[in-house]
Design an enzyme around this catalytic site. Structure first.
Site, short mmCIF file in Angstrom:
data_model
loop_
_atom_site.label_atom_id
_atom_site.label_comp_id
_atom_site.label_asym_id
_atom_site.label_seq_id
_atom_site.Cartn_x
_atom_site.Cartn_y
_atom_site.Cartn_z
CG PHE A 11 -1.56 1.21 1.65
CD1 PHE A 11 -2.14 2.09 0.74
CD2 PHE A 11 -1.58 1.55 3.01
CE1 PHE A 11 -2.72 3.28 1.17
CE2 PHE A 11 -2.16 2.73 3.44
CZ PHE A 11 -2.72 3.60 2.52
CG PHE A 34 3.18 -12.01 3.53
CD1 PHE A 34 2.36 -13.13 3.45
CD2 PHE A 34 3.21 -11.32 4.74
CE1 PHE A 34 1.58 -13.55 4.52
CE2 PHE A 34 2.43 -11.72 5.82
CZ PHE A 34 1.62 -12.83 5.71
CB THR A 90 9.83 -9.47 8.02
OG1 THR A 90 9.49 -10.70 7.40
CG2 THR A 90 9.69 -8.35 7.02
CE1 TYR A 143 4.02 -3.89 11.65
CE2 TYR A 143 3.14 -2.59 13.47
CZ TYR A 143 3.53 -2.70 12.15
OH TYR A 143 3.42 -1.60 11.31
P1 NAD Z 1 1.47 -3.55 3.24
O1 NAD Z 1 1.23 -4.85 3.89
O2 NAD Z 1 0.53 -3.07 2.18
O3 NAD Z 1 2.93 -3.49 2.59
C1 NAD Z 1 4.02 -4.22 3.07
C2 NAD Z 1 4.79 -4.74 1.88
O4 NAD Z 1 5.95 -5.47 2.34
C3 NAD Z 1 3.98 -5.71 1.03
O5 NAD Z 1 4.13 -5.40 -0.34
C4 NAD Z 1 4.58 -7.07 1.37
O6 NAD Z 1 4.42 -8.02 0.34
C5 NAD Z 1 6.02 -6.70 1.64
N1 NAD Z 1 6.72 -7.66 2.52
C6 NAD Z 1 6.28 -8.19 3.68
N2 NAD Z 1 7.21 -9.03 4.19
C7 NAD Z 1 8.26 -9.02 3.31
C8 NAD Z 1 9.50 -9.69 3.27
N3 NAD Z 1 9.87 -10.54 4.24
N4 NAD Z 1 10.33 -9.45 2.22
C9 NAD Z 1 9.97 -8.60 1.22
N5 NAD Z 1 8.79 -7.95 1.20
C10 NAD Z 1 7.94 -8.16 2.24
O7 NAD Z 1 1.56 -2.47 4.41
P2 NAD Z 1 1.75 -0.89 4.37
O8 NAD Z 1 0.60 -0.28 5.05
O9 NAD Z 1 2.10 -0.44 3.01
O10 NAD Z 1 3.02 -0.71 5.32
C11 NAD Z 1 4.31 -0.44 4.82
C12 NAD Z 1 5.26 -0.20 5.98
O11 NAD Z 1 4.80 0.91 6.77
C13 NAD Z 1 5.39 -1.40 6.91
O12 NAD Z 1 6.74 -1.50 7.32
C14 NAD Z 1 4.53 -1.01 8.09
O13 NAD Z 1 4.97 -1.61 9.27
C15 NAD Z 1 4.69 0.50 8.12
N6 NAD Z 1 3.53 1.14 8.77
C16 NAD Z 1 2.33 1.27 8.11
C17 NAD Z 1 1.27 1.89 8.76
C18 NAD Z 1 -0.06 2.10 8.08
O14 NAD Z 1 -0.98 2.64 8.70
N7 NAD Z 1 -0.24 1.73 6.83
C19 NAD Z 1 1.40 2.33 10.07
C20 NAD Z 1 2.62 2.16 10.71
C21 NAD Z 1 3.68 1.59 10.05
#
Ligand code: NAD
Ligand code: UDP
Length: 308
Positions: A11, A34, A90, A143
């Protein structure tokens, strides 16, 4: 610059790839798919300035790059709890591999940390100086603690090896390309409202969150990464705080849905309140969010209408 984005098919990562390409950079997007989706970056495939690599961040990788954004990690509770050991790996191995690469090629490296490092906070709103209230052995720990260790590693590589780091603590963010089934509250409520299903409020719905629209967040990322005043951590989020009941009512109004609200059990260790203190972001990045909740929800609803 040539820029590596781990988790680039997710995302937030896919919006970041869009923005970096728009700014004229070359992007390498690394993802194990994933929780990400090819659909999120399908419009970028075939561009000469965009490369997609299927790879897991727990295994080392080597690219000649100028900057690294480390976003790889499932973010929604059902997804990160699906394989909690893998989630910790991860965050920890992903951080080590990004930092090792940054050290080797002298790249600036950015860690996507989270408001979850504050756990169920006893200080409100949360400034970066607050050390948090995290359960080390609960269902959310894989997490929260994974992200806390990642921050520790970033600071130790910075102090010991002079690696050029930036850390952002992201608060709940929403917008187009959220996974419709990822279980997060904004996507759940919108999908339920559009399908005419009951909106599922966990607990009494009085717990609060502060929701930031994705475009505002990405602007904060770019500003943090490209300034030299602070390495962070810096909170990026929208201080507008809402109860889950208020969020549900907003979604019902904007979708004109006749869905009902139902209550389900509150998951364990669910934080009761959360609101970013964005004093540092205002000071160092001259950043604050611009998109109000109703406007961001409208754009997100328009996206989900094409998906459900
Ligand atoms: P998301 O799940 O849409 O994106 C995470 C991406 O990482 C996915 O494309 C997934 O396939 C990839 N991924 C997961 N494990 C992996 C691995 N071992 N190797 C390679 N790729 C891997 O989530 P998001 O909302 O886009 O979040 C992105 C980052 O921002 C994350 O690190 C998350 O912890 C952080 N975050 C997001 C939010 C939020 O509100 N969206 C809040 C706090 C932190
Ligand atoms: N939540 C809810 N209904 C849902 C999904 C989530 O009431 O269908 C609640 C959840 O219990 C939490 C809040 O909404 O209190 C935010 O949940 P989310 O998973 O989006 O983010 P996080 O808890 O990680 O901040």
């Amino acid at each position: 610059m040539r820029i590596l984005v781990t988790g680039g098919a997710g995302f937030l990562g896919s919006h970041l790839c869009d923005r970096l390409l728009k700014d004229g950079h070359e992007v390498i997007c690394l993802d194990n798919f994933f929780t990400g989706a090819k659909a999120n970056i399908a419009h970028l495939l075939g561009r000469p300035d965009f490369e997609l690599v299927r790879h897991d961040v727990i295994d080392p990788f080597k690219y000649e790059v100028d900057q690294i954004y480390n976003l790889a990690c499932p973010a929604s509770p059902p997804h990160y709890q699906y394989n909690p050991i893998k989630t910790t790996k991860t965050s920890v191995m992903g951080a080590i591999n990004c930092l090792g690469l940054a050290k080797r090629v002298r790249a600036r490296v950015f860690q996507a940390s989270t408001s979850e490092v504050y756990g169920d906070p006893s200080v409100h709103p949360q400034p970066e100086s607050y050390w948090g209230n995290v359960n080390p052995i609960g269902r959310r720990s894989c997490y929260d603690e994974g992200k806390r260790v990642a921050e520790t590693l970033f600071f130790d590589y910075h102090r010991e090896n002079k690696v050029d780091i930036r850390i952002v603590r992201i608060f709940n963010t929403y917008g187009p390309r959220m996974h419709p089934n990822d279980g997060r509250v904004v996507s759940n409520f919108i999908v339920q409202a559009l399908k005419g299903e009951n909106l599922t409020i966990y607990g009494d719905g009085k717990q609060t969150r502060s929701f930031c629209y994705v475009d505002d967040l990405i602007e904060g990322f770019i500003r943090l990464m490209n300034q030299n005043e602070t390495v962070g951590p810096v909170n990026i989020g929208n201080p507008g705080e809402f109860t889950m009941l208020e969020l549900a009512q907003n979604v019902l109004k904007l979708t004109k849905s006749k869905s009902k609200i139902v209550h389900k059990p509150l998951p364990t260790d669910d934080p009761k309140q959360r609101q970013p203190d964005i004093t540092l972001a205002r000071k160092y990045l001259k950043w604050e969010p611009k998109v109000p909740l109703a406007e961001g929800l409208r754009k997100t609803i328009a996206y989900f209408k094409t998906k459900v």
